[in-house]
Scaffold this active site. Structure first.
Site, PDB file in Angstrom:
ATOM      1  N   SER A 701      10.133   3.521 -14.051  1.00 52.15           N
ATOM      2  CA  SER A 701      10.037   3.748 -12.607  1.00 52.15           C
ATOM      3  C   SER A 701      10.163   2.483 -11.771  1.00 52.15           C
ATOM      4  CB  SER A 701       8.713   4.461 -12.283  1.00 52.15           C
ATOM      5  OG  SER A 701       7.611   3.651 -12.621  1.00 52.15           O
ATOM      6  N   LYS A 744       0.857   7.675  -7.040  1.00 52.68           N
ATOM      7  CA  LYS A 744       1.545   6.490  -6.506  1.00 52.68           C
ATOM      8  C   LYS A 744       1.497   6.449  -4.972  1.00 52.68           C
ATOM      9  CE  LYS A 744       4.821   6.061 -10.372  1.00 52.68           C
ATOM     10  NZ  LYS A 744       6.230   6.171 -10.793  1.00 52.68           N
TER      11      LYS A 744
END
Length: 817
Positions: A701, A744
């Site tokens: 990511s 996140k």
């Protein structure tokens, strides 16, 4: 109406010679007499008991007028006023010969089927009795004289005699009648009418219009009935022998008891008590027989023998089991939802999955649903979710810890022949629950062990298979027990340690960690009231503000669940309890973030905050961890050198290293998009570092974060302020979606991030997050790296940018050898 065919002698007094029926009579509307449970064939004379008033009117009128009637049969005997659809379509034309008033008020009618076989076309009237129209069915009533025909008739007679002898449903008088019937048609039809065949078989025979074919079919039917009668007689004979054997055994047992009484070893009171308790059990015949055998065995054992207590314990275990005993389920979906919401804050997806399971169970009704496995990090409420499900269903709740179990006998039990044998945990749990349909929590199923004593996870395969667990075999009780009504809910932290066959039998539901906002609400609604009660405090003693709870979460805990948070809250309360007990309490404590270090000491953890955009090559990324989301920084620096050298530091995993190499290769291939000097990659070394090097980091990511960091360093352009990003990259520049978006995003918001770049396919994840948590953050959805760079890089250069110009070599310099 019922037949009186046993009274054959009655028919001898009646003139039953055939009566001719004219075609004109058949063509017109005829009365229909309906019979129950019997059929009459042509040429047969039969007494019938009449009970219905409409039928009495019919037979009296027919006898008076000497009129022909249609004799038909009802398909269902219970119908009181049959119509056209309730009758078999085939009947016969007949006459009423005599009517007798019998003792007891019954009326018996002598019928003769003297006419042809007919097909019932319609019912035209039902008052005062049933009437209708019919059509004649043509039949071949004669058979040629031959050896075959003689053999057929003789076979029918022989089979009839044998069946009369073998069956207790046929009168011996019928044999006399069969012997005196000479005409083939009369003989065959008499047998078809008077023998106890079911109606479907009789009408199957009646519908055969060729006499020879009817004889063949009748022989088949008689053979089958004869075999059944012989089999029935054999069974009765064996039963009588068994009864004789049982009587003999009973007398022997009585003698043994008398001898035992003389020796002073009479029946123990415990044995009598066992039998009394067994009378109240709802167990199956198989279990009852086993119990009686074992009690009889106990009676023959001397009470002083060690085997006596072993056998007694076994019988007591059988009695303690809740055979066929169930609590009444209450599958009320709105109530279940209310209970789950009351006991657990957040976990909306998990609660939705559980409610779906309960809905399926309600619709199916048999409770053979897949076994649920709740998996996730410690402290997120997996076990308490199981308790809430039991509460919603109003079932008994049993928790069975499997952590450290490494002996198969713990699940299946030991054979009772071993010293100290006992049933397995499953059977013991049912005895404890006193119900055969509890909710059993199989806690920590991923921590089952195995050694030389067997593999308990293999034993769990039978327990957790809805197709097999209705015959679960425990070695101790040594008889199958039905677990199909038990609702099993397993919990696990790590699916990787669960064997694949066992994993395949369970419906997996992930219980992910809580975000900070959810932890705050859990603390307010559940943890603080619980710990107040546990520490003897009230609302008059202290009050936590939301910022104070958040301060504890952010600075004193690092976990997915709330166990550590509960301990910290308890620690604060113990400090206050100490003040109260020491007479130092000065009134209500309204705790603020600045008060927390007084009770918990120096903060144990700290979260990264956004650090500005003053440096080229520093970009904020987003990461997911088991304890929530985090922001991370990717730093890129350049140094003069021979080029083509990439250094990676920060304890990066293989996937993250590959992301860095992809990012560099993409920029080399597309350097023209950023107007990079042609020789920049040949003359400058590149170093990528991700801070906090002691912490391992991996995953794809950070792909777009590394591209942006490299691009910023190579162009010396600033990255947009208060911007973070997450997404995987491909070699051709595509941006791919990543996971952990909710965690996140909330980590970015806490760090002061205002804008976030995501893959376009992650928009669906954002849509699932409550709007309250997204307030103050804007999102940019991208498909490729070029869009990322346009959004992330500003035109402003950093202070003191690197000069990438390489000075020309002095012409006077000699080349060294």
């Amino acid at each position: 109406m019922s037949t009186e065919n046993e009274d054959i002698s009655m028919l001898a007094e009646i003139d039953a010679s055939p009566i001719e029926v004219s075609p004109d009579e058949i063509d017109k509307e005829l009365p229909i007499m309906t019979l129950r449970n019997l059929a009459i064939f042509p040429t047969v004379v039969m007494p019938v008991t009449v009970g219905r008033k409409t039928t009495l009117k019919l037979v009296n009128a027919a006898l008076k007028d000497k009129a022909s009637i249609v004799i038909a049969t009802q398909k269902v005997s219970e119908v009181e006023n049959p119509g056209f659809k309730d009758l078999y379509p085939t009947g016969v034309i007949g006459k009423v010969l005599r009517i007798f008033e019998m003792p007891g008020g019954n009326t018996t009618v002598i019928l003769q089927a003297n006419g042809p076989k007919v097909h019932l076309e319609s019912v035209t009237s039902s008052r005062p009795y049933l009437k209708g129209t019919v059509s004649v069915i043509e039949e071949e009533k004669e058979i040629e004289e031959s050896d075959e025909s003689k053999a057929l008739i003789d076979t029918c007679r022989d089979l009839s005699y044998k069946l009369i002898d073998a069956s207790d449903r046929l009168s011996p008088d019928i044999a006399f009648a069969i012997k005196n019937l000479d005409k083939e048609e009369a003989l065959i039809n008499f047998i078809c009418t008077n023998f106890p065949l079911d109606l479907e078989t009789k009408f199957d025979l009646l519908d055969i219009n060729i006499l020879k074919d009817r004889i063949y079919r009748l022989i088949q039917v008689l053979n089958k009935e004869l075999q059944l009668a012989i089999l029935k007689n054999n069974i009765q004979l064996r039963t009588r022998e068994e009864l004789d054997r049982q009587q003999k055994e009973y007398f022997l047992q009585q003698q043994i008891k008398n001898i035992q009484d003389e020796l002073g070893n009479g029946l123990d009171e415990e044995v009598e008590e066992l039998r009394r308790k067994a009378q109240d059990k709802k167990w199956k015949q198989e279990v009852a027989e086993l119990f009686e055998r074992e009690v009889s065995k106990l009676e023959r054992i001397n009470p002083q023998s060690p085997d006596y207590n072993v056998q007694l314990s076994y019988l007591q275990t059988l009695l303690a089991l809740p055979w066929e005993e169930y609590t009444e389920d209450s599958i009320n979906i709105p109530n279940a939802e209310k209970v789950l919401n009351k006991d657990h804050y957040g976990l909306e997806k998990v609660k939705e999955r559980i409610l779906e399971h309960l809905a399926v169970l309600k619709l199916k009704g048999d409770f053979k649903a897949p076994i649920i496995c709740l998996y996730g990090p410690p402290g997120v409420g997996k076990t308490s979710l199981g308790r809430s499900i039991a509460s919603a269903l109003k079932r008994k709740y049993i928790r069975m810890s499997l952590g450290g179990v490494h002996d198969e006998a713990e699940i299946r039990g030991h054979r009772k022949t071993y010293i100290g044998a006992m049933p397995g945990r499953i059977i013991k749990s049912l005895i404890k629950a006193k119900s055969s349909n509890p909710v059993i929590i199989l806690d920590e199923i991923d921590k089952l062990g195995s050694d030389q004593r067997g593999d308990p996870s293999s034993a769990m395969l039978e327990v957790l298979d809805p197709e097999q667990n209705n015959t679960f075999h425990d070695n101790y009780i040594d008889i199958d027990y039905d677990l199909s009504k038990v609702m099993f809910i397993a919990t696990a932290n790590n699916l990787g340690t669960i064997p694949t066959p066992l994993l395949d039998r369970m419906e997996l539901i992930e219980v992910s960690g809580y975000i900070t906002e959810e932890k705050i609400e859990i603390a307010r609604r559940h943890l603080i009231p619980k710990e107040m009660e546990a520490n003897g405090l009230t609302k008059e003693h202290l009050k936590f503000s939301k910022p104070a709870i958040e301060y504890i979460i952010e600075n004193y805990t690092r976990e997915s669940g709330v166990r550590e948070l509960e301990k910290k809250i308890s620690k604060v309360m113990r400090k206050i309890a100490l003040e109260i007990a020491s007479d130092k309490f000065e009134g209500l404590h309204e705790l603020k973030p600045t008060d927390i270090p007084t009770y918990l000491g120096v903060p144990e953890y700290s979260r990264d905050k956004y650090q500005g955009n003053e440096y080229a090559g520093v970009v904020t990324g987003l990461a997911w961890t088991a304890v929530g989301g985090e922001i991370l920084f990717v730093e890129t620096s350049l140094s003069k050198g021979k080029g083509s050298r990439l250094t990676l530091t920060g304890n990066l995993g293989d996937v993250m290293k590959e992301s860095a190499m992809l990012a560099l290769e993409y920029l080399k291939a597309h350097s023209h998009l950023l107007d990079l000097p042609e020789d920049i990659f040949e003359n400058w070394n590149i170093h990528i570092h991700v801070p906090e090097g002691a912490i391992p980091k991996d995953g794809p990511s950070a792909g777009i974060t590394m591209v942006t960091s490299l691009a910023s360093a190579l162009t010396q352009r600033k990255v947009k302020a208060n911007l973070a990003m997450t997404g995987e990259i491909t070699l051709r520049g595509k941006v791919l979606p990543v996971g952990g978006i909710r965690e996140k995003i909330l980590a970015a918001k806490r760090a002061g991030i205002k804008e976030i770049i995501l893959c376009e396919e992650n928009k669906k994840d954002i849509d699932e997050i409550p709007a309250l948590y997204l307030k103050g953050v804007s999102f940019h959805y991208v498909k490729d790296i070029q869009e990322v760079l346009k959004l992330a890089l500003t035109e402003e250069k950093v202070a003191h940018p690197i000069d990438f110009t390489i000075p020309k070599e002095n012409n006077n310099t000699k080349e060294s050898c």
